[in-house]
Design an enzyme around this catalytic site. Sequence first.
Site, PDB file in Angstrom:
ATOM      1  N   HIS A 139       0.793  -1.235   0.000  1.00 47.25           N
ATOM      2  CA  HIS A 139       0.000   0.000   0.000  1.00 47.25           C
ATOM      3  C   HIS A 139       0.828   1.290   0.000  1.00 47.25           C
ATOM      4  O   HIS A 139       1.887   1.367   0.597  1.00 47.25           O
ATOM      5  CB  HIS A 139      -0.912   0.006   1.231  1.00 47.25           C
ATOM      6  CG  HIS A 139      -0.118   0.019   2.517  1.00 47.25           C
ATOM      7  ND1 HIS A 139       0.211   1.184   3.163  1.00 47.25           N
ATOM      8  CD2 HIS A 139       0.423  -0.980   3.246  1.00 47.25           C
ATOM      9  CE1 HIS A 139       0.910   0.900   4.248  1.00 47.25           C
ATOM     10  NE2 HIS A 139       1.054  -0.415   4.318  1.00 47.25           N
ATOM     11  N   ASP A 140       0.327   2.263  -0.702  1.00 43.49           N
ATOM     12  CA  ASP A 140       0.805   3.651  -0.600  1.00 43.49           C
ATOM     13  C   ASP A 140       2.234   3.872  -1.108  1.00 43.49           C
ATOM     14  O   ASP A 140       2.850   4.879  -0.754  1.00 43.49           O
ATOM     15  CB  ASP A 140       0.686   4.163   0.847  1.00 43.49           C
ATOM     16  CG  ASP A 140      -0.743   4.108   1.351  1.00 43.49           C
ATOM     17  OD1 ASP A 140      -1.617   4.666   0.669  1.00 43.49           O
ATOM     18  OD2 ASP A 140      -0.995   3.470   2.394  1.00 43.49           O
TER      19      ASP A 140
END
Length: 219
Positions: A139-140
């Site tokens: 994620h991210d």
Amino acid sequence: MKRLVIVGGGGHGRELLELVEAVNGAQPRYRLLGVLDDAMPDADLLAAFGTRHLGPVHLLRELDAEYAIGVGSPDVRAAIDSAATGWGCDPATLVHPRAVVGGGVVLGPGAVVCALASITTNVRTGRHAHLNIAATIAHDCRLGDYTTLAPGARLSGAVTLGDRVTVGTGAVVIQGLRIGAGTTVGAGAVVVRDLPAEVVAVGVPARPRLPATGSAGTV
Ligand SMILES: CC(C)(COP(=O)(O)OP(=O)(O)OC[C@H]1O[C@@H](n2cnc3c(N)ncnc32)[C@H](O)[C@@H]1OP(=O)(O)O)[C@@H](O)C(=O)NCCC(=O)NCCS
């Protein structure tokens, strides 16, 4: 069907030919015109894909086709993309049907996502980022332009890669770290601290490799 050429007729170029076959197998999308390369690729290997070498890279400007760059080197991808953009050409973004791409993932123009690569959520890549087979991105993460994840490279969450970063095969980057532009992480390394720009880092934990000292080197 969109017209497409692959720039680069070596090993990675043929990997992109496989990828285009897989994309078209899932849903016909591209009409492959052939391969551009300033060198002479192996004609037999290209013929096995039912395609051929069309000529040097500058022919792209005359072809009215999208392009994907089948070259592993970030610097070479950057140079080809710069020329192609100047000629007004548009890149194709290629995602293998057996890659996993989650929600909120934004792939930059020309990005390539190979088979078994996985991207979870809220990830953004720059232009012509290449995620090779079985690379994983949590994620991210933020990947700059012309970044390369070699086969099986792993980014934990919220990692930031500058432009032209290469993460070698089987290397791991733990969460939240930043790697500066132009840096190469060697195969099998484990990155546990931020890395500066333009270094080669190897080992577990990964450390920038010291420049070789010549005979006049310091003690
Ligand atoms: C790190 C890397 C870029 C260094 O390449 P290089 O500058 O040509 O390095 P060399 O092969 O000359 O090796 C220099 C030294 O680094 C060591 N070394 C090279 N790669 C290493 C690695 N991944 N981990 C640990 N040590 C490494 C060598 O053993 C050598 O050590 P020595 O001087 O004690 O003998 C390269 O080895 C690498 O790992 N590249 C990633 C490859 C990859 O992922 N390919 C995927 C293609 S799809």
